[in-house]
Design an enzyme around this catalytic site. Sequence first.
Site, PDB file in Angstrom:
ATOM      1  N   TYR A 140       0.813  -1.212   0.000  1.00  0.00           N
ATOM      2  CA  TYR A 140       0.000   0.000   0.000  1.00  0.00           C
ATOM      3  C   TYR A 140       0.851   1.269   0.000  1.00  0.00           C
ATOM      4  CZ  TYR A 140      -4.635  -2.081   0.685  1.00  0.00           C
ATOM      5  OH  TYR A 140      -5.823  -2.752   0.526  1.00  0.00           O
ATOM      6  N   LYS A 190       4.132 -15.318   1.535  1.00  0.00           N
ATOM      7  CA  LYS A 190       4.418 -16.045   0.292  1.00  0.00           C
ATOM      8  C   LYS A 190       5.922 -16.291   0.268  1.00  0.00           C
ATOM      9  CE  LYS A 190       2.567 -17.059  -3.284  1.00  0.00           C
ATOM     10  NZ  LYS A 190       2.150 -18.424  -3.745  1.00  0.00           N
ATOM     11  N   ASP A 222      -1.935 -18.293  -0.597  1.00  0.00           N
ATOM     12  CA  ASP A 222      -2.918 -18.930  -1.485  1.00  0.00           C
ATOM     13  C   ASP A 222      -3.595 -20.130  -0.825  1.00  0.00           C
ATOM     14  OD1 ASP A 222      -0.481 -20.215  -1.573  1.00  0.00           O
ATOM     15  OD2 ASP A 222      -0.477 -20.569  -3.740  1.00  0.00           O
ATOM     16  N   ASP A 246      -5.854  -7.509   3.595  1.00  0.00           N
ATOM     17  CA  ASP A 246      -7.028  -6.881   2.982  1.00  0.00           C
ATOM     18  C   ASP A 246      -7.886  -7.950   2.320  1.00  0.00           C
ATOM     19  OD1 ASP A 246      -8.674  -4.770   1.964  1.00  0.00           O
ATOM     20  OD2 ASP A 246      -7.729  -5.084   0.005  1.00  0.00           O
ATOM     21  N   ASP A 250     -11.617  -9.987   3.986  1.00  0.00           N
ATOM     22  CA  ASP A 250     -12.938  -9.980   3.341  1.00  0.00           C
ATOM     23  C   ASP A 250     -13.430 -11.413   3.156  1.00  0.00           C
ATOM     24  OD1 ASP A 250     -13.056  -7.217   3.112  1.00  0.00           O
ATOM     25  OD2 ASP A 250     -13.784  -7.281   1.040  1.00  0.00           O
TER      26      ASP A 250
HETATM   27  C1  IPM Z   1     -10.292  -2.065   3.974  1.00  0.00           C
HETATM   28  C2  IPM Z   1     -10.659  -1.368   2.700  1.00  0.00           C
HETATM   29  C3  IPM Z   1      -9.618  -0.301   2.424  1.00  0.00           C
HETATM   30  C4  IPM Z   1      -8.287  -1.000   2.204  1.00  0.00           C
HETATM   31  C5  IPM Z   1      -9.973   0.621   1.231  1.00  0.00           C
HETATM   32  C6  IPM Z   1     -11.293   1.329   1.464  1.00  0.00           C
HETATM   33  C7  IPM Z   1      -8.885   1.600   0.941  1.00  0.00           C
HETATM   34  O1  IPM Z   1     -10.781  -2.284   1.662  1.00  0.00           O
HETATM   35  O2  IPM Z   1     -10.166  -1.394   5.013  1.00  0.00           O
HETATM   36  O3  IPM Z   1     -10.120  -3.282   3.941  1.00  0.00           O
HETATM   37  O4  IPM Z   1      -7.973  -1.463   1.082  1.00  0.00           O
HETATM   38  O5  IPM Z   1      -7.518  -1.116   3.160  1.00  0.00           O
HETATM   39 MG    MG Z   2     -10.617  -4.311   2.248  1.00  0.00          MG
END
Ligand code: IPM
Ligand code: MG
Length: 368
Positions: A140, A190, A222, A246, A250
Amino acid sequence: MGEFNILLLPGDGIGPEVTESATQVLDSVAAKFGHSFHYENDLVGGSAIDAYGVPLLESTINTAKKSDAVLFGSVGGPKWDDAEIRPEAAIIGLRKSLGLFANIRPVRVAPGMEDASPVKNDRVRNTDMIIIRELTGGLYYGKPKRRWTNKAGRMAVDSMVYSEREVDRIIRVAFELARGRKKKVTSVDKANVLQVGRMWREIANEIALDYPDVELEHQLADSCAMLLVTKPSDFDVLVTSNMFGDILSDEAAILTASLGMLPSASLAGLPSIGSSGTRKVRGLYEPIHGTAPDIAGSGKANPIGEIVSAAFMLRYSFGMELEAKAIEQSVEGVLAEGLRTADIAGSNESWVTTSEMTAAIVAGVKSI
Ligand code: IPM
Ligand code: MG
Protein backbone atom coordinates in the site's frame (compact mmCIF):
# COMPACT_ATOMS: atom_id res chain seq x y z
CA MET A 1 -15.25 7.12 35.95
CA GLY A 2 -13.56 8.51 32.91
CA GLU A 3 -13.73 11.47 30.57
CA PHE A 4 -12.92 10.77 26.97
CA ASN A 5 -12.79 12.79 23.76
CA ILE A 6 -13.97 10.85 20.74
CA LEU A 7 -13.58 12.09 17.18
CA LEU A 8 -16.47 10.96 14.98
CA LEU A 9 -15.70 10.64 11.29
CA PRO A 10 -18.97 9.29 9.83
CA GLY A 11 -17.96 9.66 6.16
CA ASP A 12 -20.30 8.75 3.31
CA GLY A 13 -23.32 6.59 2.44
CA ILE A 14 -24.60 4.69 5.47
CA GLY A 15 -21.59 5.86 7.54
CA PRO A 16 -23.48 8.75 9.22
CA GLU A 17 -26.50 6.55 10.10
CA VAL A 18 -24.49 3.79 11.74
CA THR A 19 -22.25 6.29 13.55
CA GLU A 20 -25.33 7.98 14.99
CA SER A 21 -26.48 4.55 16.23
CA ALA A 22 -23.12 3.90 17.86
CA THR A 23 -23.14 7.22 19.73
CA GLN A 24 -26.59 6.43 21.12
CA VAL A 25 -25.27 3.14 22.44
CA LEU A 26 -22.14 4.84 23.81
CA ASP A 27 -24.34 7.38 25.61
CA SER A 28 -26.26 4.57 27.26
CA VAL A 29 -22.96 3.05 28.43
CA ALA A 30 -21.78 6.44 29.75
CA ALA A 31 -25.00 6.90 31.73
CA LYS A 32 -24.88 3.39 33.16
CA PHE A 33 -21.20 3.32 34.15
CA GLY A 34 -20.73 7.00 35.01
CA HIS A 35 -18.36 8.03 32.21
CA SER A 36 -18.40 11.16 30.05
CA PHE A 37 -17.87 10.84 26.34
CA HIS A 38 -17.36 14.11 24.44
CA TYR A 39 -17.77 13.99 20.68
CA GLU A 40 -16.26 16.05 17.93
CA ASN A 41 -17.45 15.63 14.36
CA ASP A 42 -15.58 16.07 11.09
CA LEU A 43 -16.02 15.30 7.40
CA VAL A 44 -13.90 12.73 5.58
CA GLY A 45 -14.03 11.00 2.21
CA GLY A 46 -16.55 12.06 -0.40
CA SER A 47 -18.35 14.45 1.93
CA ALA A 48 -15.02 16.21 2.57
CA ILE A 49 -14.32 16.34 -1.17
CA ASP A 50 -17.70 18.07 -1.62
CA ALA A 51 -17.12 20.52 1.24
CA TYR A 52 -13.34 21.17 1.07
CA GLY A 53 -12.15 19.75 -2.25
CA VAL A 54 -9.99 17.08 -0.57
CA PRO A 55 -10.88 13.81 1.22
CA LEU A 56 -8.86 14.50 4.38
CA LEU A 57 -7.86 17.84 5.91
CA GLU A 58 -4.62 18.31 7.84
CA SER A 59 -6.72 19.77 10.66
CA THR A 60 -8.72 16.53 10.87
CA ILE A 61 -5.47 14.59 11.37
CA ASN A 62 -4.50 17.01 14.16
CA THR A 63 -7.87 16.68 15.88
CA ALA A 64 -7.53 12.90 15.62
CA LYS A 65 -4.11 13.05 17.27
CA LYS A 66 -5.53 15.02 20.19
CA SER A 67 -8.55 12.74 20.63
CA ASP A 68 -8.61 9.67 22.82
CA ALA A 69 -9.96 7.61 19.94
CA VAL A 70 -11.52 7.90 16.49
CA LEU A 71 -14.82 6.30 15.52
CA PHE A 72 -14.95 6.05 11.74
CA GLY A 73 -17.92 5.21 9.50
CA SER A 74 -17.04 4.46 5.91
CA VAL A 75 -15.94 6.40 2.83
CA GLY A 76 -16.51 6.24 -0.92
CA GLY A 77 -19.29 6.00 -3.46
CA PRO A 78 -19.92 6.16 -7.20
CA LYS A 79 -20.31 9.93 -7.04
CA TRP A 80 -16.57 10.32 -6.44
CA ASP A 81 -15.21 7.47 -8.59
CA ASP A 82 -13.53 9.93 -10.93
CA ALA A 83 -12.30 12.35 -8.27
CA GLU A 84 -8.65 13.31 -8.61
CA ILE A 85 -7.98 12.12 -5.07
CA ARG A 86 -10.45 9.38 -4.21
CA PRO A 87 -12.40 9.27 -0.90
CA GLU A 88 -10.46 6.12 0.14
CA ALA A 89 -7.34 8.30 0.45
CA ALA A 90 -8.85 9.57 3.71
CA ILE A 91 -8.59 6.23 5.48
CA ILE A 92 -5.20 5.40 3.94
CA GLY A 93 -3.90 8.82 5.07
CA LEU A 94 -5.31 8.52 8.60
CA ARG A 95 -3.77 5.09 9.12
CA LYS A 96 -0.33 6.32 8.15
CA SER A 97 -0.36 9.67 9.91
CA LEU A 98 -1.71 8.20 13.16
CA GLY A 99 0.74 5.28 13.02
CA LEU A 100 -2.08 2.71 13.19
CA PHE A 101 -0.02 -0.30 12.19
CA ALA A 102 -2.14 -3.06 13.74
CA ASN A 103 -5.53 -3.80 12.25
CA ILE A 104 -7.60 -6.27 14.23
CA ARG A 105 -10.56 -7.94 12.52
CA PRO A 106 -12.42 -10.59 14.49
CA VAL A 107 -14.43 -13.18 12.61
CA ARG A 108 -16.82 -15.13 14.77
CA VAL A 109 -19.79 -17.17 13.65
CA ALA A 110 -22.19 -16.74 16.54
CA PRO A 111 -23.94 -19.93 17.65
CA GLY A 112 -27.33 -20.05 15.91
CA MET A 113 -26.18 -17.88 12.98
CA GLU A 114 -24.55 -20.75 11.03
CA ASP A 115 -27.50 -21.05 8.65
CA ALA A 116 -26.98 -17.54 7.37
CA SER A 117 -23.45 -18.37 6.22
CA PRO A 118 -22.87 -19.10 2.52
CA VAL A 119 -20.53 -21.89 3.64
CA LYS A 120 -21.92 -25.21 4.91
CA ASN A 121 -23.05 -25.31 8.51
CA ASP A 122 -20.69 -28.01 9.74
CA ARG A 123 -17.70 -26.16 8.33
CA VAL A 124 -18.37 -22.76 9.85
CA ARG A 125 -19.58 -24.00 13.23
CA ASN A 126 -17.25 -22.83 16.07
CA THR A 127 -15.37 -20.42 13.82
CA ASP A 128 -13.79 -17.81 16.07
CA MET A 129 -10.64 -16.13 14.81
CA ILE A 130 -9.02 -12.76 14.70
CA ILE A 131 -7.17 -11.52 11.69
CA ILE A 132 -4.32 -9.15 12.38
CA ARG A 133 -3.42 -7.19 9.32
CA GLU A 134 -0.29 -5.01 9.09
CA LEU A 135 -1.73 -1.65 8.11
CA THR A 136 0.95 0.96 7.45
CA GLY A 137 3.50 -0.80 5.26
CA GLY A 138 3.84 -3.24 2.39
CA LEU A 139 2.33 -2.80 -1.06
CA TYR A 140 0.00 0.00 0.00
CA TYR A 141 2.77 2.42 0.87
CA GLY A 142 6.10 1.05 -0.50
CA LYS A 143 8.15 3.22 -2.86
CA PRO A 144 8.56 3.34 -5.80
CA LYS A 145 4.85 3.68 -6.42
CA ARG A 146 3.99 5.42 -9.65
CA ARG A 147 2.80 5.30 -13.22
CA TRP A 148 4.62 6.40 -16.33
CA THR A 149 4.73 5.79 -20.06
CA ASN A 150 7.63 4.52 -22.14
CA LYS A 151 8.01 3.41 -25.74
CA ALA A 152 6.28 0.11 -24.99
CA GLY A 153 3.26 1.84 -23.51
CA ARG A 154 1.90 2.38 -19.99
CA MET A 155 3.91 1.20 -16.99
CA ALA A 156 3.03 1.03 -13.28
CA VAL A 157 4.85 -0.05 -10.14
CA ASP A 158 3.87 -0.68 -6.51
CA SER A 159 6.47 -2.00 -4.08
CA MET A 160 6.17 -4.47 -1.25
CA VAL A 161 8.67 -3.18 1.30
CA TYR A 162 8.94 -4.23 4.96
CA SER A 163 11.51 -3.49 7.62
CA GLU A 164 12.38 -5.84 10.46
CA ARG A 165 10.84 -3.38 12.92
CA GLU A 166 7.50 -3.33 11.09
CA VAL A 167 7.28 -7.12 10.91
CA ASP A 168 8.46 -7.63 14.48
CA ARG A 169 5.86 -5.34 16.06
CA ILE A 170 2.87 -6.76 14.18
CA ILE A 171 3.84 -10.36 14.91
CA ARG A 172 4.19 -9.52 18.59
CA VAL A 173 0.63 -8.16 18.62
CA ALA A 174 -0.50 -11.55 17.26
CA PHE A 175 1.35 -13.51 19.95
CA GLU A 176 0.11 -11.24 22.73
CA LEU A 177 -3.52 -11.61 21.61
CA ALA A 178 -3.14 -15.38 21.11
CA ARG A 179 -2.09 -15.68 24.77
CA GLY A 180 -5.54 -14.53 25.84
CA ARG A 181 -7.24 -16.94 23.40
CA LYS A 182 -6.60 -20.42 22.01
CA LYS A 183 -2.82 -19.86 21.91
CA LYS A 184 -2.29 -20.45 18.21
CA VAL A 185 -0.78 -18.04 15.68
CA THR A 186 -1.00 -18.64 11.93
CA SER A 187 1.49 -16.43 10.11
CA VAL A 188 0.63 -15.96 6.45
CA ASP A 189 3.19 -15.07 3.76
CA LYS A 190 4.42 -16.04 0.29
CA ALA A 191 7.83 -17.29 1.41
CA ASN A 192 7.96 -19.59 -1.63
CA VAL A 193 8.15 -16.60 -3.98
CA LEU A 194 8.77 -13.32 -2.18
CA GLN A 195 11.82 -12.00 -0.34
CA VAL A 196 9.50 -10.19 2.05
CA GLY A 197 7.83 -13.54 2.76
CA ARG A 198 11.13 -15.20 3.66
CA MET A 199 12.08 -12.41 6.04
CA TRP A 200 8.57 -12.38 7.52
CA ARG A 201 8.78 -16.12 8.27
CA GLU A 202 12.28 -15.83 9.76
CA ILE A 203 11.18 -13.06 12.12
CA ALA A 204 8.02 -14.94 13.13
CA ASN A 205 10.14 -17.98 14.05
CA GLU A 206 12.47 -15.81 16.16
CA ILE A 207 9.61 -14.15 18.04
CA ALA A 208 7.98 -17.53 18.68
CA LEU A 209 10.93 -18.35 20.96
CA ASP A 210 9.69 -15.62 23.34
CA TYR A 211 6.23 -17.27 23.48
CA PRO A 212 6.80 -20.97 24.19
CA ASP A 213 3.18 -21.29 25.34
CA VAL A 214 1.83 -20.26 21.91
CA GLU A 215 1.87 -22.54 18.86
CA LEU A 216 3.09 -20.97 15.60
CA GLU A 217 2.20 -22.30 12.16
CA HIS A 218 3.02 -20.84 8.75
CA GLN A 219 0.69 -20.82 5.76
CA LEU A 220 1.22 -19.58 2.24
CA ALA A 221 -1.35 -16.94 1.35
CA ASP A 222 -2.92 -18.93 -1.48
CA SER A 223 -3.47 -22.15 0.44
CA CYS A 224 -4.56 -20.08 3.44
CA ALA A 225 -7.34 -18.64 1.25
CA MET A 226 -8.51 -22.20 0.66
CA LEU A 227 -8.27 -23.25 4.31
CA LEU A 228 -10.35 -20.25 5.37
CA VAL A 229 -13.28 -21.78 3.50
CA THR A 230 -12.61 -25.48 4.12
CA LYS A 231 -11.49 -25.41 7.77
CA PRO A 232 -12.23 -21.96 9.21
CA SER A 233 -12.63 -23.23 12.76
CA ASP A 234 -8.94 -24.32 12.80
CA PHE A 235 -7.79 -20.68 12.98
CA ASP A 236 -7.25 -18.67 16.15
CA VAL A 237 -5.03 -15.64 15.44
CA LEU A 238 -4.00 -15.07 11.82
CA VAL A 239 -1.32 -12.44 11.17
CA THR A 240 -0.30 -11.16 7.77
CA SER A 241 0.87 -8.24 5.64
CA ASN A 242 -1.24 -5.32 4.45
CA MET A 243 -2.28 -6.62 1.01
CA PHE A 244 -2.87 -10.25 1.99
CA GLY A 245 -4.74 -9.06 5.07
CA ASP A 246 -7.03 -6.88 2.98
CA ILE A 247 -7.97 -9.83 0.78
CA LEU A 248 -8.13 -12.60 3.39
CA SER A 249 -10.15 -10.54 5.87
CA ASP A 250 -12.94 -9.98 3.34
CA GLU A 251 -12.92 -13.68 2.55
CA ALA A 252 -13.09 -14.61 6.24
CA ALA A 253 -15.73 -11.98 6.98
CA ILE A 254 -18.26 -13.48 4.58
CA LEU A 255 -18.15 -16.73 6.58
CA THR A 256 -20.32 -14.90 9.08
CA ALA A 257 -22.90 -14.01 6.41
CA SER A 258 -23.02 -10.30 6.92
CA LEU A 259 -20.21 -7.83 6.54
CA GLY A 260 -22.60 -5.47 8.34
CA MET A 261 -21.92 -7.12 11.70
CA LEU A 262 -18.14 -7.03 11.91
CA PRO A 263 -16.05 -4.43 13.72
CA SER A 264 -12.39 -3.57 13.35
CA ALA A 265 -9.76 -1.80 15.38
CA SER A 266 -6.66 -0.11 13.98
CA LEU A 267 -4.12 0.48 16.72
CA ALA A 268 -0.83 2.30 17.19
CA GLY A 269 0.42 -0.20 19.77
CA LEU A 270 -0.44 -3.24 21.79
CA PRO A 271 -4.08 -3.21 22.90
CA SER A 272 -4.61 -2.46 26.58
CA ILE A 273 -6.88 -5.37 27.37
CA GLY A 274 -8.27 -5.39 30.87
CA SER A 275 -5.93 -2.69 32.13
CA SER A 276 -8.56 -0.09 32.84
CA GLY A 277 -7.19 3.41 32.82
CA THR A 278 -3.55 2.32 33.01
CA ARG A 279 -2.59 2.71 29.39
CA LYS A 280 -4.32 4.29 26.44
CA VAL A 281 -3.44 3.13 22.98
CA ARG A 282 -4.30 5.34 20.04
CA GLY A 283 -6.92 3.69 17.89
CA LEU A 284 -9.34 4.15 15.04
CA TYR A 285 -12.44 1.98 15.03
CA GLU A 286 -14.59 1.21 12.02
CA PRO A 287 -16.98 -1.42 10.73
CA ILE A 288 -15.54 -3.49 7.93
CA HIS A 289 -18.50 -2.82 5.66
CA GLY A 290 -18.49 -0.09 3.03
CA THR A 291 -20.78 2.86 2.37
CA ALA A 292 -23.63 0.86 0.72
CA PRO A 293 -24.85 3.95 -1.21
CA ASP A 294 -27.81 1.97 -2.62
CA ILE A 295 -29.45 1.69 0.82
CA ALA A 296 -28.25 4.96 2.40
CA GLY A 297 -31.11 6.81 4.07
CA SER A 298 -33.57 3.92 3.68
CA GLY A 299 -33.39 2.57 7.25
CA LYS A 300 -31.95 -0.69 5.96
CA ALA A 301 -28.39 -0.21 7.22
CA ASN A 302 -27.20 -2.69 9.84
CA PRO A 303 -25.70 -0.60 12.69
CA ILE A 304 -24.18 -3.61 14.50
CA GLY A 305 -20.73 -3.41 12.84
CA GLU A 306 -20.29 0.19 14.01
CA ILE A 307 -21.83 -0.45 17.44
CA VAL A 308 -19.48 -3.36 18.08
CA SER A 309 -16.60 -1.21 16.79
CA ALA A 310 -17.52 1.26 19.55
CA ALA A 311 -17.33 -1.64 22.02
CA PHE A 312 -13.85 -2.38 20.71
CA MET A 313 -12.91 1.25 21.28
CA LEU A 314 -13.95 0.93 24.92
CA ARG A 315 -11.95 -2.27 25.32
CA TYR A 316 -8.77 -1.50 23.40
CA SER A 317 -8.34 2.26 23.79
CA PHE A 318 -10.03 2.93 27.14
CA GLY A 319 -9.41 -0.41 28.91
CA MET A 320 -13.17 -0.73 29.67
CA GLU A 321 -13.77 -4.46 29.50
CA LEU A 322 -17.08 -4.48 31.43
CA GLU A 323 -18.53 -1.69 29.36
CA ALA A 324 -17.44 -3.37 26.09
CA LYS A 325 -19.02 -6.63 27.24
CA ALA A 326 -22.27 -4.83 28.08
CA ILE A 327 -22.57 -3.72 24.45
CA GLU A 328 -21.60 -7.11 23.05
CA GLN A 329 -24.04 -8.94 25.32
CA SER A 330 -26.82 -6.60 24.37
CA VAL A 331 -26.12 -7.21 20.66
CA GLU A 332 -26.07 -10.98 21.19
CA GLY A 333 -29.30 -10.69 23.17
CA VAL A 334 -31.24 -8.87 20.47
CA LEU A 335 -29.97 -11.30 17.83
CA ALA A 336 -30.97 -14.25 20.00
CA GLU A 337 -34.45 -12.73 20.30
CA GLY A 338 -34.62 -12.89 16.52
CA LEU A 339 -34.30 -9.19 15.71
CA ARG A 340 -32.86 -8.82 12.21
CA THR A 341 -31.94 -5.91 9.97
CA ALA A 342 -32.66 -6.31 6.25
CA ASP A 343 -29.21 -7.69 5.38
CA ILE A 344 -29.38 -10.62 7.81
CA ALA A 345 -33.10 -11.41 7.64
CA GLY A 346 -34.00 -14.65 5.85
CA SER A 347 -36.28 -14.33 2.83
CA ASN A 348 -39.37 -15.11 4.93
CA GLU A 349 -38.32 -13.14 8.00
CA SER A 350 -39.42 -9.63 8.85
CA TRP A 351 -36.78 -7.03 9.52
CA VAL A 352 -36.36 -3.92 11.65
CA THR A 353 -34.93 -0.54 10.68
CA THR A 354 -31.57 0.87 11.70
CA SER A 355 -33.15 2.97 14.45
CA GLU A 356 -35.31 0.12 15.75
CA MET A 357 -32.26 -2.15 16.01
CA THR A 358 -30.35 0.66 17.74
CA ALA A 359 -33.16 1.29 20.23
CA ALA A 360 -33.27 -2.43 21.08
CA ILE A 361 -29.51 -2.51 21.71
CA VAL A 362 -29.70 0.66 23.86
CA ALA A 363 -32.51 -0.93 25.89
CA GLY A 364 -30.40 -4.06 26.26
CA VAL A 365 -27.44 -2.09 27.63
CA LYS A 366 -29.69 -0.34 30.15
CA SER A 367 -31.10 -3.64 31.44
CA ILE A 368 -27.77 -5.47 31.86
C1 IPM B 1 -10.29 -2.07 3.97
C2 IPM B 1 -10.66 -1.37 2.70
C3 IPM B 1 -9.62 -0.30 2.42
C4 IPM B 1 -8.29 -1.00 2.20
C5 IPM B 1 -9.97 0.62 1.23
C6 IPM B 1 -11.29 1.33 1.46
C7 IPM B 1 -8.88 1.60 0.94
O1 IPM B 1 -10.78 -2.28 1.66
O2 IPM B 1 -10.17 -1.39 5.01
O3 IPM B 1 -10.12 -3.28 3.94
O4 IPM B 1 -7.97 -1.46 1.08
O5 IPM B 1 -7.52 -1.12 3.16
MG1 MG C 1 -10.62 -4.31 2.25
